[in-house]
Design an enzyme around this catalytic site. Sequence first.
Site, short mmCIF file in Angstrom:
data_model
loop_
_atom_site.label_atom_id
_atom_site.label_comp_id
_atom_site.label_asym_id
_atom_site.label_seq_id
_atom_site.Cartn_x
_atom_site.Cartn_y
_atom_site.Cartn_z
NE ARG A 21 -2.27 -3.87 -1.14
CZ ARG A 21 -1.77 -3.62 0.07
NH1 ARG A 21 -0.91 -4.44 0.60
NH2 ARG A 21 -2.16 -2.54 0.74
CG ASP B 114 2.63 -7.29 6.77
OD1 ASP B 114 2.31 -6.46 5.90
OD2 ASP B 114 1.84 -8.09 7.26
NE ARG C 266 -2.15 -4.66 7.78
CZ ARG C 266 -1.07 -5.21 7.23
NH1 ARG C 266 -1.20 -5.98 6.17
NH2 ARG C 266 0.12 -5.04 7.75
N GLY D 199 0.82 -1.20 0.00
CA GLY D 199 0.00 0.00 0.00
C GLY D 199 0.86 1.25 0.00
CG ASP E 6 1.24 -3.69 10.95
OD1 ASP E 6 2.06 -3.17 10.16
OD2 ASP E 6 0.25 -4.33 10.55
CG ASP F 153 -1.70 -0.56 8.88
OD1 ASP F 153 -2.56 0.33 8.91
OD2 ASP F 153 -1.65 -1.43 7.99
CB THR G 25 2.92 0.11 7.19
OG1 THR G 25 1.51 -0.05 7.43
CG2 THR G 25 3.65 -0.25 8.46
#
Length: 355
Positions: free
Chosen positions: A83, A117, A186, A21, A144, A142, A140
């Site tokens: 992706r 990731d 997420r 992304g 994470d 996120d 990211t």
Amino acid sequence: MIEHTRSHQQPRRIGLLTAGGDCQALNPALRALTLGACVTHDWEVYGFKDGYLGLQEGRFKRLTPAHVAGIQGIGGTILGTGRGQSGSVGSIDEAVERCREVYDDLGLSTLICLGGDGTQRFARRLHEQAGLNIITLPKTIDNDIRGTDVTFGFDTATHIAAEAIDRLHTTASSHHRVMLLEVMGRNAGWLAAASALAGGADVALLPEIPYRLDRVVDAVKDDVSRGRSYSIVVIAEGAVSEERAATGAPVRLHSAAMELVEQLPELAAAEVRLTSLGHVMRGGSPTSTDRILASQLGARAIELAEAEVYGVMVSVQGAELKPVPLTEVGGEPRSVPLDHPLITSLRAIGTALGN
């Protein structure tokens, strides 16, 4: 173990790609990488279009300082991103082999991959399976990725969410409503926790802490009893109720927000509205904090390439930027520890976490 290799190819060529992304600070990172390689070391830089898809298909362009001039404030990525595999490639092993062929044909000495990731996992395959000299950067919104304290993109996304909460405060107070704000992230609650703390939310629901519906209802009613005519509830897209968590079924993103917007009006005797920020959180210009972080990570990656340290991600650990082996990066997403200052601070100021 971090691997050191030696290559004496002249002139030295490196490849860059952005995969997965998009997020707001990819361009500052690309600028730092390109300038560090071209200006400091007189290397040649090749940018692959649309992530690993462009690498597999041999779609690239030569990058020079002129190509990256002034892009530090522009969101997205000038290389494009993507992706998965090329439609012309079958298995993952075939994709890896095709990437190796393009890498070798172009005479690259290093490939630097910017991504989350999934990007990190495929980069590890390229290093271990195909023998490519790989360095990665953690990108990211996120936040994470394992092995790093923070990723670039996270600060900008948090800023966007906090600004949205500020705006929801004014309309919620005017109409005496309960405003639900769903944020991305997420199955990790970094964005929800940080934006709730920054924006002054009354309730924050994180994937790491399954919520009880009655506790959410009580928290909303408590705002009224304390003289507040409205309430702000921040919901991570991966939040889950205790009831659903007990089933052991996979978490469906967005399910908590959709359930609460249906349940709360009757149970809390209030008007309820839902706002989902979605991809708005990925767009626009990066904050100065993200620009600085992405630029520092890019500069550090060039230092590692010069030292021929490969098979690593450049991570943030306290005040230092350290190479972490890719073997320590992939796997399950990095969750918010229950004793993290974000959570302890939310609890300390009375923000309800639904448990």
